[in-house]
Design a protein around this motif. Structure first.
Motif, PDB file in Angstrom:
ATOM      1  N   GLY A  59      -0.534   0.630 -18.338  1.00  0.00           N
ATOM      2  CA  GLY A  59       0.829   0.465 -18.844  1.00  0.00           C
ATOM      3  C   GLY A  59       1.822   0.130 -17.737  1.00  0.00           C
ATOM      4  N   VAL A  60       1.687   0.824 -16.589  1.00  0.00           N
ATOM      5  CA  VAL A  60       2.578   0.551 -15.455  1.00  0.00           C
ATOM      6  C   VAL A  60       2.384  -0.877 -14.966  1.00  0.00           C
ATOM      7  CG1 VAL A  60       3.053   1.159 -13.054  1.00  0.00           C
ATOM      8  CG2 VAL A  60       2.743   2.968 -14.752  1.00  0.00           C
ATOM      9  N   ALA A  61       1.116  -1.314 -14.888  1.00  0.00           N
ATOM     10  CA  ALA A  61       0.835  -2.673 -14.426  1.00  0.00           C
ATOM     11  C   ALA A  61       1.415  -3.707 -15.372  1.00  0.00           C
ATOM     12  CB  ALA A  61      -0.674  -2.869 -14.277  1.00  0.00           C
ATOM     13  N   PHE A  62       1.325  -3.458 -16.687  1.00  0.00           N
ATOM     14  CA  PHE A  62       1.886  -4.402 -17.659  1.00  0.00           C
ATOM     15  C   PHE A  62       3.398  -4.539 -17.472  1.00  0.00           C
ATOM     16  CE2 PHE A  62       3.920  -5.193 -21.779  1.00  0.00           C
ATOM     17  CZ  PHE A  62       3.333  -6.409 -22.112  1.00  0.00           C
ATOM     18  N   THR A  63       4.079  -3.401 -17.289  1.00  0.00           N
ATOM     19  CA  THR A  63       5.532  -3.447 -17.055  1.00  0.00           C
ATOM     20  C   THR A  63       5.849  -4.202 -15.771  1.00  0.00           C
ATOM     21  OG1 THR A  63       5.774  -1.301 -18.171  1.00  0.00           O
ATOM     22  CG2 THR A  63       7.604  -2.037 -16.785  1.00  0.00           C
ATOM     23  N   SER A  64       5.045  -3.975 -14.734  1.00  0.00           N
ATOM     24  CA  SER A  64       5.270  -4.673 -13.466  1.00  0.00           C
ATOM     25  C   SER A  64       5.106  -6.179 -13.625  1.00  0.00           C
ATOM     26  CB  SER A  64       4.284  -4.155 -12.404  1.00  0.00           C
ATOM     27  OG  SER A  64       4.474  -2.779 -12.165  1.00  0.00           O
ATOM     28  N   VAL A  65       4.095  -6.594 -14.406  1.00  0.00           N
ATOM     29  CA  VAL A  65       3.871  -8.022 -14.607  1.00  0.00           C
ATOM     30  C   VAL A  65       5.029  -8.649 -15.370  1.00  0.00           C
ATOM     31  CG1 VAL A  65       2.389  -9.715 -15.761  1.00  0.00           C
ATOM     32  CG2 VAL A  65       1.367  -7.853 -14.473  1.00  0.00           C
ATOM     33  N   VAL A  66       5.586  -7.934 -16.351  1.00  0.00           N
ATOM     34  CA  VAL A  66       6.739  -8.453 -17.095  1.00  0.00           C
ATOM     35  C   VAL A  66       7.926  -8.649 -16.158  1.00  0.00           C
ATOM     36  CG1 VAL A  66       8.428  -7.910 -18.883  1.00  0.00           C
ATOM     37  CG2 VAL A  66       6.004  -7.488 -19.298  1.00  0.00           C
ATOM     38  N   VAL A  67       8.211  -7.632 -15.325  1.00  0.00           N
ATOM     39  CA  VAL A  67       9.308  -7.748 -14.358  1.00  0.00           C
ATOM     40  C   VAL A  67       9.018  -8.873 -13.370  1.00  0.00           C
ATOM     41  CG1 VAL A  67      10.569  -6.562 -12.523  1.00  0.00           C
ATOM     42  CG2 VAL A  67       9.914  -5.318 -14.590  1.00  0.00           C
ATOM     43  N   LEU A  68       7.769  -8.968 -12.932  1.00  0.00           N
ATOM     44  CA  LEU A  68       7.359 -10.015 -11.995  1.00  0.00           C
ATOM     45  C   LEU A  68       7.596 -11.402 -12.591  1.00  0.00           C
ATOM     46  CD1 LEU A  68       5.897 -10.324  -9.200  1.00  0.00           C
ATOM     47  CD2 LEU A  68       3.787 -10.542 -10.506  1.00  0.00           C
ATOM     48  N   ALA A  69       7.247 -11.583 -13.862  1.00  0.00           N
ATOM     49  CA  ALA A  69       7.424 -12.880 -14.515  1.00  0.00           C
ATOM     50  C   ALA A  69       8.905 -13.229 -14.665  1.00  0.00           C
ATOM     51  CB  ALA A  69       6.737 -12.875 -15.873  1.00  0.00           C
ATOM     52  N   ALA A  70       9.711 -12.238 -15.082  1.00  0.00           N
ATOM     53  CA  ALA A  70      11.139 -12.505 -15.295  1.00  0.00           C
ATOM     54  C   ALA A  70      11.850 -12.844 -13.988  1.00  0.00           C
ATOM     55  CB  ALA A  70      11.794 -11.297 -15.962  1.00  0.00           C
ATOM     56  N   LEU A  83       0.824  -1.208   0.000  1.00  0.00           N
ATOM     57  CA  LEU A  83       0.000   0.000   0.000  1.00  0.00           C
ATOM     58  C   LEU A  83       0.858   1.259   0.000  1.00  0.00           C
ATOM     59  CD1 LEU A  83      -2.818  -0.981   2.532  1.00  0.00           C
ATOM     60  CD2 LEU A  83      -2.882  -1.064   0.038  1.00  0.00           C
ATOM     61  N   LEU A  84       1.929   1.255   0.776  1.00  0.00           N
ATOM     62  CA  LEU A  84       2.795   2.424   0.870  1.00  0.00           C
ATOM     63  C   LEU A  84       3.504   2.691  -0.454  1.00  0.00           C
ATOM     64  CD1 LEU A  84       4.329   4.657   2.401  1.00  0.00           C
ATOM     65  CD2 LEU A  84       5.917   2.886   3.197  1.00  0.00           C
ATOM     66  N   ALA A  85       4.257   1.694  -0.936  1.00  0.00           N
ATOM     67  CA  ALA A  85       5.046   1.892  -2.155  1.00  0.00           C
ATOM     68  C   ALA A  85       4.161   1.967  -3.394  1.00  0.00           C
ATOM     69  CB  ALA A  85       6.066   0.758  -2.299  1.00  0.00           C
ATOM     70  N   GLY A  86       3.189   1.044  -3.510  1.00  0.00           N
ATOM     71  CA  GLY A  86       2.335   1.034  -4.691  1.00  0.00           C
ATOM     72  C   GLY A  86       1.413   2.234  -4.768  1.00  0.00           C
ATOM     73  N   THR A  89       4.219  -2.266  -6.879  1.00  0.00           N
ATOM     74  CA  THR A  89       3.718  -1.328  -7.883  1.00  0.00           C
ATOM     75  C   THR A  89       2.402  -1.812  -8.481  1.00  0.00           C
ATOM     76  OG1 THR A  89       5.991  -0.680  -8.411  1.00  0.00           O
ATOM     77  CG2 THR A  89       4.292  -0.107 -10.005  1.00  0.00           C
ATOM     78  N   TRP A  90       2.333  -3.103  -8.752  1.00  0.00           N
ATOM     79  CA  TRP A  90       1.120  -3.655  -9.365  1.00  0.00           C
ATOM     80  C   TRP A  90      -0.034  -3.719  -8.356  1.00  0.00           C
ATOM     81  CZ3 TRP A  90       0.349  -9.466 -10.945  1.00  0.00           C
ATOM     82  CH2 TRP A  90      -0.835  -9.594 -11.660  1.00  0.00           C
ATOM     83  N   LEU A  91       0.171  -4.426  -7.241  1.00  0.00           N
ATOM     84  CA  LEU A  91      -0.918  -4.629  -6.289  1.00  0.00           C
ATOM     85  C   LEU A  91      -1.264  -3.342  -5.540  1.00  0.00           C
ATOM     86  CD1 LEU A  91      -0.085  -8.141  -4.790  1.00  0.00           C
ATOM     87  CD2 LEU A  91      -1.271  -7.532  -6.900  1.00  0.00           C
ATOM     88  N   GLY A  92      -0.248  -2.555  -5.169  1.00  0.00           N
ATOM     89  CA  GLY A  92      -0.528  -1.294  -4.488  1.00  0.00           C
ATOM     90  C   GLY A  92      -1.219  -0.297  -5.403  1.00  0.00           C
ATOM     91  N   GLY A  93      -0.789  -0.247  -6.670  1.00  0.00           N
ATOM     92  CA  GLY A  93      -1.472   0.617  -7.633  1.00  0.00           C
ATOM     93  C   GLY A  93      -2.904   0.178  -7.843  1.00  0.00           C
TER      94      GLY A  93
END
Length: 636
Positions: free
Chosen positions: A355-366, A174-177, A327-331
């Motif tokens: 767009g931010v969520a998509f980038t986060s998911v890519v980083v999350l997957a990698a 919640l804080l960071a996202g 970033t994904w869940l907090g956003g």
């Protein structure tokens, strides 16, 4: 006329299929080429050795471990045959030259008999580990050791500790996202009270959970008594550990985070000059990223990423993974708050978050792919261990969230752009109320203010009704709410996953191939049978293990291994261990001597006390094919 969502590039279904194929290919290659690794400390030696018979009482008992551990004065207990404690309860660190060793002095004048050494420690990845073994003075004897009931890392304290860990992750998200959502997607949201409360609540939750974790660390890794949370001596010992240093560092970084939040919702929210606000946005983004990465690093430096293979690479990857999750869940939580609590939110802001969520998911997957290879290591561990099964659940939840996010994306495309009337409805009405108050006579000032407030309330209700009547906005709210619901479960699974032994080490310790049913046997000689399959050529067969007289004290053990057609199978290596989980004794390792092909024996099996013991047999049929099977049996 119904609005149609425009297409943005390739079909999301095709993108998901392509990503699935790529991830599956890479995961298969990585798991196929995995090599063994250890993430939890293990006992590698002791003096006296397990099962040893010494002529005179030793002055001390020493234990040697595979990696650095944390131990307290009650971490090694030496119990004489009567169950009385026979050590001085003062642990000495004997580590030197890369060897991790601890010792405890024994009391003078110990009587002959079999002694039980029960130990517990905290491995480098912050998880409790324990075991036990026996040695004898003079000659082995029948023992009836009664250990006090203790729950290392469990019980009520364990539940509280797990709740604090979950709250820590939730607060960080919640804080960071939430802050990232404001800076990257909706800068006007810095002045929206519900978003401010969300981020501040995240800070408060993370701070309180960190303090609770710090206080609970002593009973969690020691006595299991909640009252010990306020033991200053225990707290001092915790602060000297890696976990304690990480928690203190997190509290210091939270102080910097408090300053960041104050600027974000103070000076930044009030700044109107676009050029100045742009510069402040850049500064806050850099500072916030550094603080968030530092907080994420407190987990990476004290848990799974800090031990095992490639820790130098695993720790920064773990930081990236946590930042992507936040970033994904907090956003997502911030977007849900804006949709339900804020008067309006622009379509552009929602699309930026997409767009931010998509980038986060890519980083999350990698990063998740690398972590999966590092912590699981093989296909069998992926499906046959608790860690691997939880990981599969986590992956499934992520896939569900991505699917729901695609639905949200379609609703976003149908949202109408916010108009100037989308400002806070109370602001214009408040100005109107102020004008009414100034125009009214002093005798009617109170009446005018009351009418203005009523008019503002009616206008707010009308705007709320019109906003909720928008089908596109309602559809987006429902889909985002569904995403948030899955996210809550995902965060819980992630919390459990970080406290679970990695699949690599769990698979090394035991393969879940043996029967878990307890065999009730009468007092006297007993025999159990366990089928096994090492997975290699000629790797199937049956283990027969007999224990005579199957009581506490000295026992004679025989192990026979037969092929499926009943012929002796001469395995290169056979090991046996006994564990009494109810009293936290064990595993007591036994390496039997080979008598003939397919037959092994040991005449020095010391069972400290009666109870339901878990018997584990490790069979290796080739250089690479090995399995561990187990069965519970009542002894004595």
């Amino acid at each position: 006329m119904t609005a149609t969502a425009p297409r943005f590039g390739p079909s999301p279904v095709r993108l998901l299929l392509a990503a699935a194929v790529l991830i599956g290919t890479l995961l298969g290659a990585l798991l196929a080429g995995a090599s063994p690794a250890s993430a939890h400390a293990a006992l590698t030696g002791s003096n006296p050795k397990d099962g040893a018979v010494v002529a005179t009482a030793p002055k001390e008992v020493t234990l040697t471990f595979s990696e650095q551990v944390a131990m307290g004065n009650d971490s090694i207990r030496v119990l004489e045959p009567s169950g009385k404690r026979s050590d001085k309860a003062k642990i000495r660190d004997l580590s030197a030259g890369g060897t991790v060793s601890y010792g405890v002095d024994l009391l003078p004048g110990l009587p002959n008999g079999t002694y039980t050494v029960a130990w517990q420690a905290i491995s480098a990845d912050s998880h409790p580990v324990s075991g036990a073994f026996t040695f004898s003075i003079g000659a082995p004897s029948k023992t009836t050791v009664a250990l006090p009931d203790r729950e290392i890392g469990g019980g009520f304290v364990g539940v509280l500790y797990d709740i604090a860990r979950y709250a820590s992750y939730a607060g960080f998200v919640l804080l960071a996202g939430g802050a990232a959502f404001v800076l990257l997607c909706w800068q006007r949201g810095a002045s929206v009270r519900p978003l401010q409360r969300l981020v501040v609540q995240g800070w408060v939750t993370l701070t309180a959970a960190t303090l609770a974790t710090l206080l609970l660390r002593t009973p969690y890794t020691g006595s299991g008594k909640l009252a010990d949370a306020f033991d200053l001596g225990g707290l001092r010992d915790v602060l000297e550990t890696k976990t304690g240093a990480a928690l203190i560092s997190r509290l210091l970084l939270l102080g910097a985070a408090a300053l960041f939040v104050a600027v974000l919702f103070g000076a930044y929210a009030k700044r109107e000059d676009e050029a100045e606000k742009k510069d402040l946005t850049f500064g806050l983004a850099i500072g916030g990223t550094v603080v968030a990465a530092g907080i994420a690093g407190t987990w990476a430096l004290s848990e799974h990423a800090s031990t095992g293979i490639q820790p130098g690479l695993a720790m920064p990857v773990d930081v990236l993974h946590l930042l992507a999750v936040a970033t994904w869940l907090g956003g997502l939580a911030a977007l849900l708050t804006a949709l339900y609590r804020a008067p309006s939110i622009e379509r552009a802001a929602v699309r930026r978050f997409s767009g931010v969520a998509f980038t986060s998911v890519v980083v999350l997957a990698a990063t998740g792919l690398y972590q999966s290879w590092r912590q699981v290591g093989s296909w069998s561990a992926l499906t046959g261990t608790s860690y691997g099964q939880l990981l599969l659940v986590k992956i499934g939840l992520v896939v569900v969230m991505v699917g729901v996010a695609w639905i949200s994306r379609r609703w976003t495309a149908q949202l109408g752009e916010a108009t100037a009337s989308a400002q806070e409805p109370t602001e214009a009405n408040a100005e109107e109320a102020e004008g009414a108050e100034e125009a009214a006579d002093s005798s009617d000032r109170e009446r005018a203010a009351q009418l203005a407030r009523q008019k503002a309330a009616v206008a707010t209700a009308q705007k709320q009704k019109a906003r909720d009547a928008d089908p596109s906005r309602s559809g987006l709210r429902r889909s985002v709410l569904a995403e948030a619901g899955v996210a809550v479960v995902l965060l819980a699974v992630t919390t459990v996953l970080t406290a679970t032994e990695p699949g690599r080490t769990e698979e090394e310790a035991a393969r879940t191939g043996g029967s878990q049913a307890a065999a009730t046997v009468p007092e006297g000689p007993t025999e159990i049978k366990m089928p096994f399959d090492t997975g290699g050529r000629n790797g199937k067969g049956t283990v027969r293990l007999s224990l005579d007289p199957a009581t506490s004290g000295a026992n004679e053990m025989h192990v026979w291994i037969d092929t499926p057609d009943g012929k002796p199978l001469d395995a290169p290596e056979v090991k046996v261990s006994f564990t009494l989980k109810a009293k936290q004794i064990g595993p007591l390792p036994i390496t039997p001597d080979r008598l003939t092909a397919g037959h092994w024996s040991s005449g020095a099996v010391q069972i400290p006390m009666p109870g339901k013991w878990q018997v584990q047999v490790t069979v290796r049929t080739s250089d690479i094919d090995q399995t561990t099977i187990d069965k519970n049996v009542k002894i004595g």
